[in-house]
Design a protein around this motif. Sequence first.
Motif, PDB file in Angstrom:
ATOM      1  N   UNK A 165      -1.433   2.754   7.273  1.00 44.10           N
ATOM      2  CA  UNK A 165      -0.288   2.824   6.385  1.00 44.10           C
ATOM      3  C   UNK A 165       0.170   4.008   5.948  1.00 44.10           C
ATOM      4  N   UNK A 166      -0.629   4.979   5.774  1.00 43.24           N
ATOM      5  CA  UNK A 166      -0.174   6.529   5.461  1.00 43.24           C
ATOM      6  C   UNK A 166       0.776   6.966   6.426  1.00 43.24           C
ATOM      7  N   UNK A 193       3.423   5.808  -5.828  1.00 40.63           N
ATOM      8  CA  UNK A 193       3.277   6.026  -7.213  1.00 40.63           C
ATOM      9  C   UNK A 193       2.047   6.969  -7.498  1.00 40.63           C
ATOM     10  N   UNK A 194       1.213   6.993  -6.600  1.00 34.94           N
ATOM     11  CA  UNK A 194       0.019   7.882  -6.638  1.00 34.94           C
ATOM     12  C   UNK A 194      -0.224   8.976  -5.512  1.00 34.94           C
ATOM     13  N   UNK A 195       0.476  10.125  -5.588  1.00 35.73           N
ATOM     14  CA  UNK A 195       0.686  11.149  -4.770  1.00 35.73           C
ATOM     15  C   UNK A 195      -0.612  11.651  -3.970  1.00 35.73           C
ATOM     16  N   UNK A 196      -1.674  11.264  -5.027  1.00 37.36           N
ATOM     17  CA  UNK A 196      -2.945  12.005  -4.385  1.00 37.36           C
ATOM     18  C   UNK A 196      -3.664  11.151  -3.560  1.00 37.36           C
ATOM     19  N   UNK A 197      -3.289   9.745  -3.514  1.00 38.88           N
ATOM     20  CA  UNK A 197      -3.971   9.025  -2.544  1.00 38.88           C
ATOM     21  C   UNK A 197      -3.823   9.046  -0.975  1.00 38.88           C
ATOM     22  N   UNK A 229       0.554  -1.226  -0.043  1.00 42.48           N
ATOM     23  CA  UNK A 229      -0.061  -0.076  -0.105  1.00 42.48           C
ATOM     24  C   UNK A 229       0.895   1.318  -0.028  1.00 42.48           C
ATOM     25  N   UNK A 230       2.067   1.265   0.718  1.00 43.69           N
ATOM     26  CA  UNK A 230       2.764   2.183   0.968  1.00 43.69           C
ATOM     27  C   UNK A 230       3.346   2.695  -0.699  1.00 43.69           C
ATOM     28  N   UNK A 231       3.746   1.778  -1.530  1.00 40.93           N
ATOM     29  CA  UNK A 231       4.184   1.726  -2.730  1.00 40.93           C
ATOM     30  C   UNK A 231       3.163   2.375  -3.631  1.00 40.93           C
TER      31      UNK A 231
END
Length: 260
Positions: free
Chosen positions: A256-257, A197-201, A191-193
């Motif tokens: 996870x964030x 990959x998607x900085x908006x998440x 999930x961290x990856x």
Amino acid sequence: MKRLIISPFPKKNVPAPERELLELLFDTPELHFRSEQETFWYELLFGEKNTAPAFTSKGSIRIIQFNIQQADYPEETYSEWKTALLSFFNSDSILLELSRSYGLIIEPLSDSMLGEAELEAVADTLFSDFFLPVKFFMGLFHSKNPKLRAIFEEERALFDLSSERPIETVETASLAPLASSLKNSPIAAELVQLFIDDETLKPLIETLYKNQGNISLTAKDLYMHRNSIQYRLDKFQEQTNLSLRKPSGLLFAYLCTRIA
């Protein structure tokens, strides 16, 4: 008179070299208590465990820790600040001053207790009046029993002075240790990856968690259309099979964030 280095976390958690440096830089003042109640609470929470006093009354209390985020200020300002601080609490509350920056408000349970938002307003008011930034840690309500010392030690260890939040609570501060336990999880790492990959998440999940899953409030905070948020949540579930609409899924993703 006893001399003691008081900090919002157990002294044993500070590495020896750093602890020695702190003790050299900051001379801890001798503790002088103005009442028997202050002495009682100090001995109960910080004194020798085998000589800790026993409770003579029942009821519940909560302990609010505070830490002034500034090193130098006039003694007169500090005295006025403490008086102003106590004025926001029940008249039966006790201010236990443990250093020039760290102390406790021991507050008996009553019908008029400050909530998290009200305590944040207190911090803002005190800063406006005295220009002293302060962080608070709001403990839970606890009955007066022999376990109180151990409970307080855990709450004290949770008080994170590096947090950007002006008010910490047990529930918010407990998330960091939970997130830390996921650092070796391959699932969490995946999930961290995805967040990388998607900085908006990451901001989406953080804002959704802050708003307790409320999509409308999240859309407002992120300046996005509600349908756009719905689309992002559906897309995330398609990618991960993790639903951010479920409290458990949102909590896991939010933890996870914290390690991303």
